[in-house]
Design a protein around this motif. Sequence first.
Motif, short mmCIF file in Angstrom:
data_model
loop_
_atom_site.label_atom_id
_atom_site.label_comp_id
_atom_site.label_asym_id
_atom_site.label_seq_id
_atom_site.Cartn_x
_atom_site.Cartn_y
_atom_site.Cartn_z
N PHE A 292 19.84 56.67 20.30
CA PHE A 292 20.54 56.71 19.01
C PHE A 292 21.28 55.40 18.75
O PHE A 292 22.42 55.39 18.31
CB PHE A 292 21.48 57.92 18.95
N TYR A 293 20.56 54.33 19.01
CA TYR A 293 21.06 52.96 18.89
C TYR A 293 22.38 52.80 19.65
O TYR A 293 23.44 52.54 19.06
CB TYR A 293 21.26 52.54 17.43
N SER A 294 22.28 52.92 20.94
CA SER A 294 23.46 52.70 21.79
C SER A 294 23.00 52.35 23.19
O SER A 294 21.82 52.52 23.53
CB SER A 294 24.35 53.94 21.82
N GLN A 295 23.97 51.90 24.00
CA GLN A 295 23.73 51.71 25.43
C GLN A 295 24.80 52.49 26.18
O GLN A 295 25.98 52.45 25.82
CB GLN A 295 23.78 50.24 25.81
N PRO A 296 24.41 53.21 27.24
CA PRO A 296 25.39 54.05 27.95
C PRO A 296 26.54 53.24 28.52
O PRO A 296 26.36 52.12 29.01
CB PRO A 296 24.57 54.72 29.05
N THR A 297 27.74 53.83 28.43
CA THR A 297 28.91 53.19 29.01
C THR A 297 29.67 54.14 29.91
O THR A 297 30.41 53.72 30.78
CB THR A 297 29.83 52.66 27.90
N ASN A 298 29.51 55.46 29.71
CA ASN A 298 30.24 56.41 30.54
C ASN A 298 29.78 57.82 30.26
O ASN A 298 29.19 58.10 29.21
CB ASN A 298 31.75 56.31 30.26
N PHE A 430 16.03 59.09 11.60
CA PHE A 430 14.76 58.41 11.80
C PHE A 430 14.76 57.69 13.15
O PHE A 430 15.67 56.92 13.45
CB PHE A 430 14.51 57.38 10.70
N SER A 431 13.74 57.96 13.94
CA SER A 431 13.51 57.21 15.18
C SER A 431 12.29 56.32 14.94
O SER A 431 11.14 56.77 15.04
CB SER A 431 13.26 58.16 16.35
N PHE A 432 12.55 55.06 14.56
CA PHE A 432 11.47 54.14 14.27
C PHE A 432 10.89 53.57 15.56
O PHE A 432 11.53 53.56 16.60
CB PHE A 432 11.96 53.00 13.37
N LYS A 465 19.34 46.32 7.85
CA LYS A 465 18.89 45.36 8.86
C LYS A 465 19.15 45.88 10.27
O LYS A 465 19.09 45.10 11.23
CB LYS A 465 19.56 44.00 8.65
N MET A 466 19.42 47.16 10.41
CA MET A 466 19.63 47.76 11.73
C MET A 466 18.30 48.26 12.26
O MET A 466 17.56 48.97 11.58
CB MET A 466 20.63 48.91 11.60
N THR A 467 17.98 47.91 13.48
CA THR A 467 16.69 48.28 14.06
C THR A 467 16.75 49.68 14.67
O THR A 467 17.82 50.22 14.93
CB THR A 467 16.27 47.28 15.15
N GLY A 468 15.58 50.22 14.91
CA GLY A 468 15.46 51.41 15.75
C GLY A 468 15.83 52.72 15.11
O GLY A 468 14.99 53.39 14.52
N PHE A 469 17.10 53.11 15.20
CA PHE A 469 17.55 54.44 14.77
C PHE A 469 18.41 54.35 13.52
O PHE A 469 19.28 53.48 13.41
CB PHE A 469 18.36 55.10 15.89
N LYS A 470 18.16 55.25 12.58
CA LYS A 470 18.99 55.34 11.39
C LYS A 470 19.22 56.82 11.05
O LYS A 470 18.33 57.65 11.20
CB LYS A 470 18.33 54.67 10.18
N SER A 471 20.45 57.11 10.60
CA SER A 471 20.80 58.46 10.17
C SER A 471 21.43 58.35 8.79
O SER A 471 22.29 57.51 8.56
CB SER A 471 21.77 59.11 11.16
N GLY A 503 5.85 51.66 12.39
CA GLY A 503 5.56 53.06 12.68
C GLY A 503 6.81 53.89 12.87
O GLY A 503 7.92 53.37 12.94
N LEU A 504 6.63 55.20 12.95
CA LEU A 504 7.72 56.15 13.01
C LEU A 504 7.45 57.19 14.09
O LEU A 504 6.42 57.86 14.07
CB LEU A 504 7.88 56.83 11.63
N LEU A 505 8.40 57.29 15.05
CA LEU A 505 8.27 58.31 16.10
C LEU A 505 8.66 59.69 15.58
O LEU A 505 7.96 60.67 15.83
CB LEU A 505 9.17 57.95 17.30
N GLU A 506 9.79 59.75 14.89
CA GLU A 506 10.29 61.07 14.49
C GLU A 506 11.15 60.97 13.24
O GLU A 506 11.93 60.03 13.07
CB GLU A 506 11.11 61.69 15.64
#
Length: 927
Positions: A292-298, A430-432, A465-471, A503-506
């Motif tokens: 969901f456009y993030s990197q784990p931190t905790n 959207f999961s692009f 202009k945000m890649t990957g995931f959008k809500s 393309g679009l995953l989901e």
Amino acid sequence: MKDLKAKKIFLSTVLMLMFSGIVPISIAASLATSSATTNYQGVPVGEIWNDTDGNHIQAHGGGFLEYDGWYYWIGEDKSDNTHDTHGANLYRSKDLLNWEFVKTILSDETNPGENTDESPGLVDPETGNFNMERPKLIYDEDSEKFVLFAHWENGENYTASQLLIASSDTIDGHYTIHHNFRPGGFTSRDFNVFQDPDTGEGYLISTQDHENMRVYPLTEDSTNVVVDESYLLFTGQRREAPALIKANGIYYIITSGQSGWYPNQAMYSYTTDISNPEGWAKLQPVGNNTTFYSQPTNIMEVKAKDGSSQYVYMGDRWKPDSIGFSTYVWLPLEINHETKTMTMEYEPGWYMDSDTGKFVHPNVTNVSEGKPVFGEDNVIEGKLLRYINDGHYFEPDTWSPDTKYYQQNKVPWSATIDLEKVYDLARVDFSFKQFNGSEAYYQYTVQGSNNNKDWTLLADESQNKMTGFKSNQLEGKYRYVKIDVTAVKNAHNDNSTASWENGLLEMQVYANNLDREIAALPVVNKEGETYPSEQSITLTSPDSNARIYYTTDGSEPTENSTLYEEPIALTYGETTLKAVSYVDGEESSGILTETYNLIEPDTIVSVVGPTEFAVTADEGASGLPETLEVKNAIGETVTESVNWLTNDIDFTPYHSEKITGTMADGFEVTATVDVINQDTNYFIHGAATEDPFFQAVKKRLGDQLINNVPDQEYDGNWGYTGIIGTDIGSRTSDSTNIYDSGWWAHADKSIDYKINLEPGKYTVISGYKEWWGATRNMKFSAIDSTGHVLDSVEFTTNKDTKAHQERLQFELEQADDVQISVSKVGGSDPVLAWLAVEREEMISIDSLRMALSDYVKSEEIAKPSYKILNNRLTVAEKHYEKNKWNQAIKSLEDFLKHLNNNADNISSEAQEDLKKYSEKLIEQWKE
């Protein structure tokens, strides 16, 4: 073993910061001051999160600690909007939503000393600078100390890769630095600290290098690591950003892959024995393909008031171009103790209930999974439309050909999901498609409809202009939801369609869970469309108790709108009818929308014939058709005149122009004009099999255009002679622009054609566009069958070349096979879009006399003028036969004078044609 019953420790990691950059101070200043509300009712997932003073929370990559009735959040201060972090900020909260800034607990102001072997500190003695990332904070009960850990660098690059450890007597007191080093000599970057709540043993998990992670036990006082008992983890798997938790006796770890600043699929593993390097299970995906456009931190454990455990994934959503504006992604994390699995859904706005301490989730349901999908299917073989709502959005390997997703090969494109009934929409996720390290952003809109025909804009991401995931949050009651993708661009350079990632995953559509049913939509007797007469529209409902309200001006109907009581009379013109049903005890229905266009029977509705025409440069606008075949409102095909708007049209050959024409009742038609020369004998579009430009030229010139196909292999008459795959390769394009496709040559090869040409004067023209941003020094040449160079020219193209032409001129005294070649002089290998061969028409006295005779027969020249003109030709012919050139030319000039001085006796068409032929004959004789 330590007794840690009183300890509640929550720790974090962040993305390894691999870049450095600075933005204007004015932008950084805006991070410190905000007028936004600070009384949060739900977690602002992925949005700017302000503290209780209204300032953007600066706790990036932070750690988490529950202590003495407060939740504490420590993280990087990036308020100067640079990639370096010069302070660790501390915040506290009672509800996980509203955070109070406590202070900066570690910085070069609190700890100004230099880092040496004898006295560890913050500042690098060589650079005079430092960078501190991913701070974490724990409380060590045995020593009654708060221990802070951080990743440390020298402020200029990431060569140091060291671990900093400091401690304080109080959580907001002065922190004394104990170590700033590489533990055991190993580099240390992304890391986390974990303390087992059952055994009291502490562990530090660190990204050792680009390939491996390492697990270290902590010493008894938590201020160092035990190197001899450390071990490698996930060897060779390039994992980073670890986050750990222990749940029901099982240790779980989440990590990310390595993809620079761009997010990727988080993976989790588990073990029953954290000291056993062989005990970890295979990595499995959690969240979607970008987490969901993030990197784990905790991973945070939060106890409800009934003692049950709840878990929160904490992540960072990095914005590398404005790092201080990076946001936080905190989401509920589900752990199934029986199956040892982790799941995480995107849930913006969740919160913790103050009375029970339990998480409250958004009251919505995914209503799109498995529903019918409409659009252009199987564009890329096996990448099917139904994959966009099959419930799978994992992508552990973005380069795997087995990923099930919908793939396109162009933009724009659209996909529509039929929810099969009307829902009160809440949001769409959207999961692009991703390709880690080579990403694209998607620009799109979302629309809703209740008839799959009339659409309402629900979300506009045309500037995204945000890649990957959008809500996107949605509002309104609709049955159909459509995404229209307008652009897919390379995120690294903003270039046009990133075809590798289109393309679009989901696509997940969520609806609000309502306490009451939604009333049925109103029903019309006639659907909205074009009608050739006035209409009477009736509205009904499946529910006899329904009250229907409507508008005819396009506005949204409510109970204050017109109550439907009798048929609605529609007159000529366009009317948008909107209607809504109300039933006691139910939610109002969705909005029925129907657009009616009532027109007179003879009104033009469409063009039947072709709308691409070829004209010669000499003809210009006069070569355009004066009439077009059209269809009227009652379906008849008729011929109507058209007035073309040609003022801004460039009639220079060879290229295409869009042109607009107006017809009866203001009907507008858009056409394509393909400009050529009147002497064109060949038009060859490199590598093309179907080409609308060629087809239009063939229709215009007929048999004068010798080739019947856009291109072909040499067949003894004409064609390319190189071997595809060895000498030449084709560049294809969805565009119909003749410059956008053609041939490219393999290394040190040329692009060659052989064409059999009759005797005459020739002009050969070639077209070029730089498709890949290279610089090419090329030679364009014509060579006869003996090897003699008839003509050649050298030229250069580069990244700015969009539509370049080169030309050759030569004369053949006898028929010959002529080689036309584009070869390399320097730079990159040659390319070629198209070729045109023009043969100059030769005029004779006989052809001029024949034209004169035809015009007198058609009565376009009066007989007295015919006799004078014919006499002038006879005199000119006699002088020509005796090689008396000047007298012959003077006789033709007399012919011209009579043409110009007797307009009343000669039609304008005959006058123009005979003038053109005689002038050309004079030019030939002068040569």
